[in-house]
Design an enzyme around this catalytic site. Structure first.
Site, PDB file in Angstrom:
ATOM      1  N   TYR A   1       0.851  -1.192   0.000  1.00 46.45           N
ATOM      2  CA  TYR A   1       0.000   0.000   0.000  1.00 46.45           C
ATOM      3  C   TYR A   1       0.880   1.232   0.000  1.00 46.45           C
ATOM      4  O   TYR A   1       1.525   1.556   0.998  1.00 46.45           O
ATOM      5  CB  TYR A   1      -0.882  -0.061   1.250  1.00 46.45           C
ATOM      6  CG  TYR A   1      -1.964   0.968   1.385  1.00 46.45           C
ATOM      7  CD1 TYR A   1      -2.264   1.888   0.380  1.00 46.45           C
ATOM      8  CD2 TYR A   1      -2.723   1.017   2.549  1.00 46.45           C
ATOM      9  CE1 TYR A   1      -3.279   2.824   0.532  1.00 46.45           C
ATOM     10  CE2 TYR A   1      -3.739   1.948   2.718  1.00 46.45           C
ATOM     11  CZ  TYR A   1      -4.013   2.848   1.707  1.00 46.45           C
ATOM     12  OH  TYR A   1      -5.015   3.766   1.876  1.00 46.45           O
TER      13      TYR A   1
ATOM     14  N   LYS B   1      -1.676  -1.292  -3.956  1.00 43.80           N
ATOM     15  CA  LYS B   1      -2.742  -0.303  -3.857  1.00 43.80           C
ATOM     16  C   LYS B   1      -2.060   1.046  -3.989  1.00 43.80           C
ATOM     17  O   LYS B   1      -1.273   1.457  -3.134  1.00 43.80           O
ATOM     18  CB  LYS B   1      -3.493  -0.399  -2.534  1.00 43.80           C
ATOM     19  CG  LYS B   1      -4.623   0.632  -2.451  1.00 43.80           C
ATOM     20  CD  LYS B   1      -5.372   0.589  -1.131  1.00 43.80           C
ATOM     21  CE  LYS B   1      -6.432   1.695  -1.085  1.00 43.80           C
ATOM     22  NZ  LYS B   1      -7.126   1.753   0.220  1.00 43.80           N
TER      23      LYS B   1
END
Length: 301
Positions: free
Chosen positions: A142, A170
């Site tokens: 992330y 992400k």
């Protein structure tokens, strides 16, 4: 590695960054969590991301994270991918959360860059590799430097992509050039974490999105990708335009996405230090949400 556009996304295309429901007194509300997860899947979400930023992971306990994951797994079954947020600024804590999430039934792990301490890139790389080595399920790293203070640099991602269990990103870096560079040289599945970039990143070869707005408009967010996949790029752009008013109010109005999503849902309060939206913001959100639902309903055949 080389990019392979025929490989299915590891967790589906349309993922919701699910809120964590609480009771009026602030306790974890598993019954409402089950209901909300069921609705999201029924309305087009391929998978769910639990205990991420939108899921208020900084203010939920480790035990609550595990209980939520187990409850949602029991509800949606084994066919729906569940990605558990496990990142923390402490590698030992992250490793423990990762193992507990795997044991509780997660299909993958969302691992955020260690925050506050701002480690250099070599330490960032070691952190993600340590987590990947500690479990038997895949990782979605992330990259959200606006919150963590540390970017996962493209060269770091190129090296991390060599690990067999680091399979996705992400992306909240707002750097389409870097994303395109990494996608072209690896098999990492790129998921947009910023709704305004869902369609642009998908058009460049991204895997899909992890969306906060999908909590309140799952069909509408998915419809953009569905139209693009049929070759209707003009239709995809139009459907994307319909979501912009709500996306801006939910994600770029100065309020956290958790606050704006819960304003539109019967899922209980946010936990402090977050505070509920004021009346003016709440009215604007409800109006935009109603207009989006009405517009998309009117366009159905």
């Amino acid at each position: 590695m080389t990019a392979d556009t025929t490989t299915p996304p590891p967790f589906g295309r349309a993922l919701c960054a699910m809120i964590t429901p609480f009771t009026a007194t602030g306790d974890l509300d598993l019954d409402t969590a089950r209901q909300h997860a069921s609705r999201l899947v029924a309305e087009g979400c391929d998978g769910l991301v639990l205990s991420g930023t939108t899921g208020e992971s900084p203010t939920t306990t480790d035990a609550e994270k595990t209980a939520l994951l187990r409850a949602v797994r029991e509800t949606v079954g084994k066919a729906v991918p569940l990605v558990a947020g496990v990142g923390s600024p402490d590698t030992r804590h992250t490793l423990r959360l990762a193992r507990e999430a795997e044991e509780a039934g997660a299909d993958g792990l969302l691992v955020v860059t260690p925050y506050y301490s701002r480690p250099p890139q070599a330490a960032v790389e070691t952190y993600f590799s340590r987590v990947a080595d500690a479990v038997g399920i895949p990782l979605m790293v992330y990259d959200i430097p606006g919150r963590t203070g540390t970017r996962i640099e493209p060269e770091t991602l190129l090296r991390l992509a060599e690990h067999p269990r680091i399979v996705a990103v992400k992306d909240c870096s707002y750097d389409l050039l870097a994303a395109t560079k990494v996608m072209s040289r690896t098999s990492l599945a790129y998921y947009s974490g910023c709704e305004e970039l869902n369609l642009p990143l998908y058009a460049l070869g991204g895997a899909g999105y992890v969306s906060t707005v999908a909590n309140v408009a799952p069909r509408q967010m998915r419809a953009v990708l569905d139209a693009f996949d049929t070759g209707d790029t003009a239709g995809a752009a139009h459907l994307n335009e319909l979501t912009i008013e709500l996306v801006e109010l939910m994600m770029a109005s100065g309020l956290p996405g958790t606050v704006t999503a819960k304003t539109l849902l019967p899922t209980g309060p946010v936990r402090e230090p977050l505070q509920p939206a004021g009346d003016e913001a709440a009215d604007a959100l409800r109006g935009a949400h109603e207009r989006l639902l009405a517009a998309t309903l009117a366009e159905r055949p």
